[in-house]
Design a protein around this motif. Structure first.
Motif, PDB file in Angstrom:
ATOM      1  N   GLY A  22       1.037  -1.289  -0.065  1.00  0.00           N
ATOM      2  CA  GLY A  22       0.105  -0.049   0.177  1.00  0.00           C
ATOM      3  C   GLY A  22       0.864   1.383   0.045  1.00  0.00           C
ATOM      4  O   GLY A  22       2.108   1.217   0.072  1.00  0.00           O
ATOM      5  N   ARG A  23       0.215   2.380   0.266  1.00  0.00           N
ATOM      6  CA  ARG A  23       1.042   3.639   0.154  1.00  0.00           C
ATOM      7  C   ARG A  23       1.755   3.847   1.268  1.00  0.00           C
ATOM      8  O   ARG A  23       1.503   3.159   2.270  1.00  0.00           O
ATOM      9  N   GLY A  24       2.974   4.517   1.148  1.00  0.00           N
ATOM     10  CA  GLY A  24       3.672   4.599   2.216  1.00  0.00           C
ATOM     11  C   GLY A  24       4.327   5.991   2.219  1.00  0.00           C
ATOM     12  O   GLY A  24       4.540   6.883   1.176  1.00  0.00           O
ATOM     13  N   SER A  25       5.121   6.466   3.346  1.00  0.00           N
ATOM     14  CA  SER A  25       5.666   7.643   3.283  1.00  0.00           C
ATOM     15  C   SER A  25       7.440   7.401   3.797  1.00  0.00           C
ATOM     16  O   SER A  25       7.758   6.218   4.156  1.00  0.00           O
ATOM     17  N   PRO A  26       8.356   8.171   3.483  1.00  0.00           N
ATOM     18  CA  PRO A  26       9.486   7.803   3.582  1.00  0.00           C
ATOM     19  C   PRO A  26      10.057   7.409   5.049  1.00  0.00           C
ATOM     20  O   PRO A  26      10.706   6.645   5.417  1.00  0.00           O
ATOM     21  N   SER A  27       9.144   8.279   5.975  1.00  0.00           N
ATOM     22  CA  SER A  27       9.410   7.975   7.470  1.00  0.00           C
ATOM     23  C   SER A  27       9.027   6.577   7.930  1.00  0.00           C
ATOM     24  O   SER A  27       9.730   5.743   8.664  1.00  0.00           O
ATOM     25  N   TYR A  28       7.775   6.313   7.469  1.00  0.00           N
ATOM     26  CA  TYR A  28       7.275   4.802   7.714  1.00  0.00           C
ATOM     27  C   TYR A  28       8.100   3.772   7.059  1.00  0.00           C
ATOM     28  O   TYR A  28       8.507   2.868   7.779  1.00  0.00           O
ATOM     29  N   ILE A  29       8.570   3.856   5.922  1.00  0.00           N
ATOM     30  CA  ILE A  29       9.468   2.944   5.100  1.00  0.00           C
ATOM     31  C   ILE A  29      10.795   2.874   5.917  1.00  0.00           C
ATOM     32  O   ILE A  29      11.131   1.767   6.166  1.00  0.00           O
ATOM     33  N   LEU A  56       2.450  11.064  -4.740  1.00  0.00           N
ATOM     34  CA  LEU A  56       0.685  11.747  -4.709  1.00  0.00           C
ATOM     35  C   LEU A  56       0.446  12.686  -4.056  1.00  0.00           C
ATOM     36  O   LEU A  56      -0.311  13.629  -4.327  1.00  0.00           O
ATOM     37  N   ALA A  57       1.423  13.017  -2.878  1.00  0.00           N
ATOM     38  CA  ALA A  57       1.296  14.333  -1.921  1.00  0.00           C
ATOM     39  C   ALA A  57       2.726  14.524  -1.552  1.00  0.00           C
ATOM     40  O   ALA A  57       3.389  13.431  -1.444  1.00  0.00           O
ATOM     41  N   PRO A  58       2.997  15.340  -0.594  1.00  0.00           N
ATOM     42  CA  PRO A  58       4.131  15.681   0.060  1.00  0.00           C
ATOM     43  C   PRO A  58       4.399  14.366   1.150  1.00  0.00           C
ATOM     44  O   PRO A  58       3.457  14.283   1.773  1.00  0.00           O
ATOM     45  N   GLY A  59       5.278  13.724   0.853  1.00  0.00           N
ATOM     46  CA  GLY A  59       5.515  12.264   1.604  1.00  0.00           C
ATOM     47  C   GLY A  59       4.758  11.227   1.486  1.00  0.00           C
ATOM     48  O   GLY A  59       4.629  10.430   2.560  1.00  0.00           O
ATOM     49  N   LEU A  60       3.915  11.176   0.478  1.00  0.00           N
ATOM     50  CA  LEU A  60       3.150   9.976   0.199  1.00  0.00           C
ATOM     51  C   LEU A  60       3.252   9.490  -1.222  1.00  0.00           C
ATOM     52  O   LEU A  60       3.392  10.074  -2.012  1.00  0.00           O
ATOM     53  N   TYR A  61       3.787   8.234  -1.214  1.00  0.00           N
ATOM     54  CA  TYR A  61       4.059   7.428  -2.116  1.00  0.00           C
ATOM     55  C   TYR A  61       3.352   6.267  -2.566  1.00  0.00           C
ATOM     56  O   TYR A  61       2.849   5.536  -1.720  1.00  0.00           O
ATOM     57  N   GLU A  62       3.272   6.020  -3.974  1.00  0.00           N
ATOM     58  CA  GLU A  62       2.545   4.784  -4.414  1.00  0.00           C
ATOM     59  C   GLU A  62       3.278   3.936  -5.209  1.00  0.00           C
ATOM     60  O   GLU A  62       3.452   4.645  -6.381  1.00  0.00           O
ATOM     61  N   LEU A  63       3.202   2.749  -5.498  1.00  0.00           N
ATOM     62  CA  LEU A  63       3.741   1.821  -6.537  1.00  0.00           C
ATOM     63  C   LEU A  63       3.303   1.885  -7.510  1.00  0.00           C
ATOM     64  O   LEU A  63       1.800   1.713  -7.656  1.00  0.00           O
ATOM     65  N   GLN A  64       3.788   2.102  -8.799  1.00  0.00           N
ATOM     66  CA  GLN A  64       2.942   2.200 -10.049  1.00  0.00           C
ATOM     67  C   GLN A  64       3.220   1.065 -10.917  1.00  0.00           C
ATOM     68  O   GLN A  64       2.491   0.593 -11.602  1.00  0.00           O
ATOM     69  N   ASN A  65       4.561   0.591 -10.918  1.00  0.00           N
ATOM     70  CA  ASN A  65       5.158  -0.445 -12.019  1.00  0.00           C
ATOM     71  C   ASN A  65       6.507  -1.038 -11.338  1.00  0.00           C
ATOM     72  O   ASN A  65       7.321  -0.333 -11.308  1.00  0.00           O
ATOM     73  N   ASP A  66       5.981  -2.172 -10.868  1.00  0.00           N
ATOM     74  CA  ASP A  66       7.103  -2.872 -10.173  1.00  0.00           C
ATOM     75  C   ASP A  66       8.405  -3.285 -11.211  1.00  0.00           C
ATOM     76  O   ASP A  66       7.868  -4.186 -12.113  1.00  0.00           O
ATOM     77  N   PRO A  67       9.533  -2.708 -11.334  1.00  0.00           N
ATOM     78  CA  PRO A  67      10.356  -3.070 -12.073  1.00  0.00           C
ATOM     79  C   PRO A  67      10.591  -4.792 -12.238  1.00  0.00           C
ATOM     80  O   PRO A  67      11.573  -5.093 -13.138  1.00  0.00           O
ATOM     81  N   ARG A  68      10.481  -5.215 -11.133  1.00  0.00           N
ATOM     82  CA  ARG A  68      11.078  -6.685 -10.684  1.00  0.00           C
ATOM     83  C   ARG A  68      10.096  -7.569 -11.549  1.00  0.00           C
ATOM     84  O   ARG A  68      10.425  -8.815 -11.869  1.00  0.00           O
ATOM     85  N   GLU A  69       8.942  -6.992 -12.050  1.00  0.00           N
ATOM     86  CA  GLU A  69       7.951  -7.982 -12.770  1.00  0.00           C
ATOM     87  C   GLU A  69       8.096  -7.974 -14.133  1.00  0.00           C
ATOM     88  O   GLU A  69       7.506  -8.397 -15.041  1.00  0.00           O
TER      89      GLU A  69
END
Length: 70
Positions: A22-29, A56-69
């Motif tokens: 799911g979505r995550g922030s740099p601090s959380y990760i 998506l917003a300051p400090g909020l990121y979401e996976l779009q396309n996993d390069p490992r796949e």
């Protein structure tokens, strides 16, 4: 978007694994993966540049396309 492929390092893989959940922030990760927040932020920037992750917003990121796949 840069056309060259990104060389994934262990930090990138940890970020991608977290964002698959799911979505995550740099601090959380950083807290969950035991990396520095600055390291996570830097690597997220590279993943965004390559189109794998969306900011998506300051400090909020979401996976779009996993390069490992690919």
């Amino acid at each position: 978007m840069p056309s060259e492929e990104i060389d994934l390092n262990p930090t990138d893989n940890a970020i991608l694994d977290r964002l698959q959940e799911g979505r995550g922030s740099p601090s959380y990760i950083a807290e969950k993966e035991e990396y520095s927040r600055q390291n996570i932020t830097n690597r997220l920037g590279r993943l965004v540049e390559h189109g794998y992750v969306e900011k998506l917003a300051p400090g909020l990121y979401e996976l779009q396309n996993d390069p490992r796949e690919e």
